[in-house]
Scaffold this active site. Structure first.
Site, PDB file in Angstrom:
ATOM      1  N   THR A 134      80.542  57.153 -23.571  1.00 48.76           N
ATOM      2  CA  THR A 134      79.767  57.210 -24.666  1.00 48.76           C
ATOM      3  C   THR A 134      78.656  56.275 -24.632  1.00 48.76           C
ATOM      4  O   THR A 134      78.288  55.752 -23.436  1.00 48.76           O
ATOM      5  CB  THR A 134      81.707  56.262 -25.346  1.00 48.76           C
ATOM      6  N   CYS A 135      78.112  56.321 -25.895  1.00 45.90           N
ATOM      7  CA  CYS A 135      76.771  55.566 -26.191  1.00 45.90           C
ATOM      8  C   CYS A 135      76.429  55.145 -27.313  1.00 45.90           C
ATOM      9  O   CYS A 135      77.592  54.989 -27.947  1.00 45.90           O
ATOM     10  CB  CYS A 135      75.594  56.363 -25.338  1.00 45.90           C
ATOM     11  N   LEU A 136      75.579  55.508 -27.734  1.00 45.50           N
ATOM     12  CA  LEU A 136      75.306  54.778 -29.079  1.00 45.50           C
ATOM     13  C   LEU A 136      75.757  56.460 -30.012  1.00 45.50           C
ATOM     14  O   LEU A 136      76.010  56.523 -31.298  1.00 45.50           O
ATOM     15  CB  LEU A 136      73.507  54.118 -29.177  1.00 45.50           C
ATOM     16  N   TRP A 163      78.758  55.446 -30.680  1.00 45.83           N
ATOM     17  CA  TRP A 163      78.949  53.683 -31.270  1.00 45.83           C
ATOM     18  C   TRP A 163      79.387  53.617 -32.539  1.00 45.83           C
ATOM     19  O   TRP A 163      79.536  53.563 -33.302  1.00 45.83           O
ATOM     20  CB  TRP A 163      78.010  52.951 -31.197  1.00 45.83           C
TER      21      TRP A 163
END
Length: 176
Positions: A134-136, A163
């Site tokens: 996962t990331c932004l 996120w």
């Protein structure tokens, strides 16, 4: 000449794929005015399941918000957040995720389990364990997924909402 190059190239690709437990399924040769294009659909065998790496029919590698919540509750996956540490401090993180910045993913997944735990504070996933990146907003996590696959990890997914989507869902839940 193009057919001879195609034939030699096909044999070479088949040998490389066989050494990586991958099976070429279809071969197509298309010729435009001055270029010959080779298309090979590949299925990789990881010991228990077949994974299709054809651009036309990719297996589902993305995880929804609800699926990610279930995976976190069951401890059946390792969730790796590939954002930079300052982003986690500024915006927050998904509870239970391990922070491994994108630029460090390649090296991190090649560490010993003890070194990984010491450096990143979490249990290192095995090559057969399910990993969700996962990331932004899903861009960097997809790159991390590609890196993990290139290192031999077979059960990798990513959370395209990142996120941003996680925070939106969490905000909605706290208002209810």
């Amino acid at each position: 000449m193009a057919l001879n190059v195609y034939s030699r190239l096909t044999r070479s690709i088949v040998r490389v794929l066989a050494s990586r437990s991958a099976i070429p399924v279809t071969r197509q040769l298309t010729t435009t005015s001055c270029w010959t294009h080779l298309h090979i659909r590949v299925i990789r065998y990881d010991g228990s399941s077949l994974r299709n790496f054809s651009s036309s029919s990719q297996p589902s590698i993305d995880v929804s918000y609800e699926q990610l919540k279930k995976l976190l509750l069951s401890d059946s996956s390792v969730v790796i957040d590939v954002r930079e540490p300052w982003e986690l401090r500024e915006y927050g993180n998904i509870p239970g995720s391990i922070n491994v910045p994108l630029g460090q993913v390649n090296g991190a997944l090649q560490l010993t389990p003890d070194d990984f735990k010491e450096k990143y504070g979490g249990v290192m996933p095995s090559q057969s364990q399910n990993i969700v990146f996962t990331c932004l907003a899903g861009v960097r996590s997809k790159k991390a997924l590609e890196t993990a696959v290139s290192l031999g990890y077979t059960k990798v997914q990513y959370y395209p909402g990142g996120w941003q989507e996680w925070a939106e869902h969490q905000l909605i839940q706290t208002k209810e």
